[in-house]
Scaffold this motif. Structure first.
Motif, mmCIF file in Angstrom:
data_model
loop_
_atom_site.group_PDB
_atom_site.id
_atom_site.type_symbol
_atom_site.label_atom_id
_atom_site.label_comp_id
_atom_site.label_asym_id
_atom_site.label_seq_id
_atom_site.Cartn_x
_atom_site.Cartn_y
_atom_site.Cartn_z
ATOM 1 N N ASP A 28 0.833 -1.199 0.000
ATOM 2 C CA ASP A 28 0.000 0.000 0.000
ATOM 3 C C ASP A 28 0.872 1.255 0.000
ATOM 4 O OD1 ASP A 28 0.828 0.501 2.632
ATOM 5 O OD2 ASP A 28 -1.040 -0.225 3.515
ATOM 6 N N ARG A 29 0.237 2.406 -0.062
ATOM 7 C CA ARG A 29 0.967 3.671 -0.153
ATOM 8 C C ARG A 29 1.783 3.979 1.090
ATOM 9 N NH1 ARG A 29 -1.534 7.307 -4.290
ATOM 10 N NH2 ARG A 29 -3.101 5.990 -5.277
ATOM 11 N N SER A 30 1.428 3.358 2.208
ATOM 12 C CA SER A 30 2.143 3.590 3.454
ATOM 13 C C SER A 30 3.410 2.761 3.579
ATOM 14 C CB SER A 30 1.244 3.274 4.652
ATOM 15 O OG SER A 30 0.093 4.064 4.615
ATOM 16 N N GLY A 31 3.569 1.738 2.733
ATOM 17 C CA GLY A 31 4.751 0.891 2.782
ATOM 18 C C GLY A 31 4.516 -0.487 3.367
ATOM 19 N N TYR A 32 3.269 -0.808 3.702
ATOM 20 C CA TYR A 32 2.960 -2.139 4.221
ATOM 21 C C TYR A 32 2.781 -3.119 3.067
ATOM 22 C CZ TYR A 32 2.292 -0.122 8.805
ATOM 23 O OH TYR A 32 2.489 0.512 9.999
ATOM 24 N N THR A 33 3.469 -4.250 3.147
ATOM 25 C CA THR A 33 3.332 -5.307 2.144
ATOM 26 C C THR A 33 2.692 -6.509 2.817
ATOM 27 O OG1 THR A 33 5.265 -4.558 0.913
ATOM 28 C CG2 THR A 33 4.569 -6.835 0.552
ATOM 29 N N THR A 34 1.617 -6.985 2.227
ATOM 30 C CA THR A 34 0.926 -8.161 2.739
ATOM 31 C C THR A 34 0.641 -9.101 1.587
ATOM 32 O OG1 THR A 34 -1.219 -7.091 2.469
ATOM 33 C CG2 THR A 34 -0.186 -6.927 4.641
ATOM 34 N N GLY A 35 0.472 -10.369 1.901
ATOM 35 C CA GLY A 35 0.112 -11.326 0.869
ATOM 36 C C GLY A 35 0.577 -12.721 1.205
ATOM 37 N N ILE A 36 0.595 -13.539 0.169
ATOM 38 C CA ILE A 36 0.967 -14.946 0.287
ATOM 39 C C ILE A 36 2.111 -15.233 -0.672
ATOM 40 C CG2 ILE A 36 0.162 -17.321 -0.027
ATOM 41 C CD1 ILE A 36 -1.186 -15.955 2.291
ATOM 42 N N ASP A 37 3.125 -15.913 -0.187
ATOM 43 C CA ASP A 37 4.239 -16.379 -1.010
ATOM 44 C C ASP A 37 4.264 -17.891 -0.872
ATOM 45 O OD1 ASP A 37 6.584 -16.373 -2.591
ATOM 46 O OD2 ASP A 37 7.770 -16.563 -0.774
ATOM 47 N N GLY A 38 3.744 -18.580 -1.884
ATOM 48 C CA GLY A 38 3.599 -20.021 -1.766
ATOM 49 C C GLY A 38 2.628 -20.312 -0.646
ATOM 50 N N SER A 39 3.084 -20.940 0.424
ATOM 51 C CA SER A 39 2.224 -21.198 1.580
ATOM 52 C C SER A 39 2.579 -20.297 2.756
ATOM 53 C CB SER A 39 2.356 -22.668 1.997
ATOM 54 O OG SER A 39 3.687 -22.923 2.378
ATOM 55 N N SER A 40 3.423 -19.301 2.534
ATOM 56 C CA SER A 40 3.878 -18.419 3.612
ATOM 57 C C SER A 40 3.151 -17.079 3.575
ATOM 58 C CB SER A 40 5.377 -18.149 3.485
ATOM 59 O OG SER A 40 6.099 -19.347 3.573
ATOM 60 N N THR A 41 2.781 -16.593 4.749
ATOM 61 C CA THR A 41 2.153 -15.287 4.872
ATOM 62 C C THR A 41 3.243 -14.219 4.954
ATOM 63 O OG1 THR A 41 0.299 -16.246 6.045
ATOM 64 C CG2 THR A 41 0.614 -13.890 6.292
ATOM 65 N N VAL A 42 3.035 -13.123 4.243
ATOM 66 C CA VAL A 42 3.977 -12.007 4.236
ATOM 67 C C VAL A 42 3.303 -10.804 4.875
ATOM 68 C CG1 VAL A 42 5.316 -10.431 2.777
ATOM 69 C CG2 VAL A 42 5.065 -12.840 2.125
ATOM 70 N N ASN A 43 3.979 -10.187 5.842
ATOM 71 C CA ASN A 43 3.476 -8.991 6.499
ATOM 72 C C ASN A 43 4.683 -8.146 6.899
ATOM 73 O OD1 ASN A 43 2.062 -7.059 7.822
ATOM 74 N ND2 ASN A 43 1.200 -8.400 9.385
ATOM 75 N N THR A 44 5.035 -7.178 6.061
ATOM 76 C CA THR A 44 6.213 -6.349 6.307
ATOM 77 C C THR A 44 5.872 -4.874 6.155
ATOM 78 O OG1 THR A 44 6.963 -6.372 4.013
ATOM 79 C CG2 THR A 44 7.799 -8.122 5.462
ATOM 80 N N TYR A 45 6.757 -4.033 6.672
ATOM 81 C CA TYR A 45 6.649 -2.588 6.517
ATOM 82 C C TYR A 45 7.987 -2.047 6.035
ATOM 83 C CZ TYR A 45 6.556 2.348 7.629
ATOM 84 O OH TYR A 45 6.657 3.713 7.534
ATOM 85 N N THR A 46 7.943 -1.234 4.995
ATOM 86 C CA THR A 46 9.142 -0.575 4.483
ATOM 87 C C THR A 46 8.957 0.925 4.622
ATOM 88 O OG1 THR A 46 9.502 -2.359 2.904
ATOM 89 C CG2 THR A 46 10.684 -0.306 2.501
ATOM 90 N N ASP A 47 9.879 1.581 5.324
ATOM 91 C CA ASP A 47 9.760 3.029 5.502
ATOM 92 C C ASP A 47 10.320 3.766 4.286
ATOM 93 O OD1 ASP A 47 12.560 3.176 5.764
ATOM 94 O OD2 ASP A 47 12.485 3.307 7.943
#
Length: 129
Positions: A28-47
């Motif tokens: 999103d515009r704030s830098g939060y990345t969410t989703g699925i990579d294969g069977s892994s959940t992704v939840n990160t923030y990039t400043d």
């Protein structure tokens, strides 16, 4: 925004065994990345400076980008990549060599370790096959 998407992509493709295959990530515009990579959940923030923290598949992630490359860790794997400014990214993630290219349209192809990567990014959403 390109640095943010490259950081998100590098993080997502660094998890064994999926290497970004069958992945859908949204930043999103704030830098939060969410989703699925294969069977892994992704939840990160990039400043805005390129520092990324969060979780990928239960592994804590901490990286920083200086505009020329990305360094840090995912779990116990180190990340050390270099971007040349022309869409080429080289380096290592753990013991795996990274050699990928992202064109101006957002299409990324290349190899990480022994796996081929084929991803595209549109409207802050990255999809890999």
């Amino acid at each position: 925004m390109t640095r943010l998407l490259l950081a998100s992509l590098a993080l997502a493709i660094s998890i064994l065994p999926s290497y970004g295959q069958n992945s859908i990530l949204h930043t999103d515009r704030s830098g939060y990345t969410t989703g699925i990579d294969g069977s892994s959940t992704v939840n990160t923030y990039t400043d805005r400076y390129g520092n990324t923290t969060g979780w990928i598949g239960g592994k804590y992630t901490s990286t920083y980008s200086d505009g020329y490359g990305t360094r840090g860790t995912i779990g116990n794997k180190s990340i050390n990549t270099y971007q040349d400014g022309y869409g080429n990214t080289t380096g290592t993630i753990g013991r795996d060599r990274v050699n990928i290219h992202t064109d101006p349209s957002g299409h990324t192809i290349g190899i990480i370790g022994v796996r081929r990567l084929n991803c595209y990014t549109r409207s802050r959403t990255t999809t890999c096959y």
